[in-house]
Write a protein that holds these residues in place. Sequence first.
Motif, mmCIF file in Angstrom:
data_model
loop_
_atom_site.group_PDB
_atom_site.id
_atom_site.type_symbol
_atom_site.label_atom_id
_atom_site.label_comp_id
_atom_site.label_asym_id
_atom_site.label_seq_id
_atom_site.Cartn_x
_atom_site.Cartn_y
_atom_site.Cartn_z
ATOM 1 N N SER A 44 43.537 26.795 -2.682
ATOM 2 C CA SER A 44 42.362 26.172 -2.539
ATOM 3 C C SER A 44 42.279 24.766 -1.611
ATOM 4 N N THR B 66 47.707 20.820 0.247
ATOM 5 C CA THR B 66 47.091 22.060 0.668
ATOM 6 C C THR B 66 46.462 21.824 2.127
ATOM 7 N N GLY C 231 43.788 24.126 2.874
ATOM 8 C CA GLY C 231 42.623 24.723 2.350
ATOM 9 C C GLY C 231 42.640 26.201 3.133
ATOM 10 N N PRO D 291 42.401 29.414 1.815
ATOM 11 C CA PRO D 291 41.183 30.187 1.543
ATOM 12 C C PRO D 291 39.795 30.142 2.199
ATOM 13 N N GLU D 292 39.491 28.475 2.086
ATOM 14 C CA GLU D 292 38.342 28.245 2.760
ATOM 15 C C GLU D 292 38.355 28.486 4.174
ATOM 16 N N THR E 259 32.261 23.204 -5.016
ATOM 17 C CA THR E 259 32.516 23.834 -6.333
ATOM 18 C C THR E 259 31.276 23.707 -7.321
#
Length: 362
Positions: free
Chosen positions: A169, A177, A179, A181-182, A358
């Motif tokens: 994530s 990362t 990102g 999944p986003e 989040t």
Amino acid sequence: MLVLHFSTTPLAGMPIRLVQALNRHTQVTARLVDTRRFGIYDHDVVFEETPEEALALAEAADVIHLHNYLDYSSTAFAPIDFAALATKGIPIVRQFHSTPELVAQVMGISPKELLAQDIPCLSIAQYPERLYPKAMVVPNFVPETQPSYLPGDRPSTWDIFYSHTKDMSAWADRWSTKGMPEIVHMLDGLTAATGCRVRVATGRPLAEVLAEKRRSRMVVDDLVTGSYHLTGMEGLAQAKPVLARLDGRSLELLRYFSGVDVQPFINVRLEDAPEALKHLLEDPELCRELGRSGREWLTTHWSEATMIDRYVDVYELLLKDPALVRRQPELSLEPRARYFMAKTLPDLIHKARKRAHTGRRM
């Protein structure tokens, strides 16, 4: 001058691209020794197949160039002994491509121990450099004149291309990362709203990835951390509009190495990317114009032939005095005000974005 590179992982194909660029554009003879075949990028010497060739090259090298997880005590290429080669007088330089936390974890030491190691070191001119304050900063680049990196001349198969190397994530790790999944979720929503064609690729041989990217109208890079990656550079070379979120430090480094204020990326956050992508989907001619502009910037200000000279400079400094391989004063992270702008402030902004996404109290 024989410069011998060693790497235990592919590192997005940068070690082999460095070696190929040195051989194409400079008087340096460069070789790369990989531990094994990774099945994604080109290879030169593969240690598990021809260890005797690697050993002979190590004995003949004028400079040893280690990548990421290797230091004087590494035994991944035994019986090659880097400490013994250094004692023998062969200059050794180490290049970082990842965070100190990741490098240290793989090596089985602490980040503090890693940063305290007394090896002349380099860091790529993307996010890692702000994490290695002593390292000389050097640019990543792509071979923009090679056939696979040239603009395509066929109709696009895909509207948007996205390639990632990790699936964590955007908010699970500050730097390691992209990102995925986003971004994939955002692209799925865009497909549902517009009917656009999206291609997501990972873990594929570079030749296949470049071919699919070449058949796409635009490229999405990292929209979260504040840094671009090699996938974005590949997109620029192929004359694609490239979306990437660049923070102030990344923009400073682009200015430093390019020598110009203008930069080629469409600088947009994950939160704002859908609107930008929708606009570009509706204006194919604008996409082509942005792509041509990005490639022109790359060929004029960030060409392989120009950027590789930075590495030749490093080798010449090493041969003269290894202590000369150190952070450029212009890119120093001192005093505290500079560190705040380069590292602390981007971290605070990322923290605020994470809270917004989040809903967690920080």
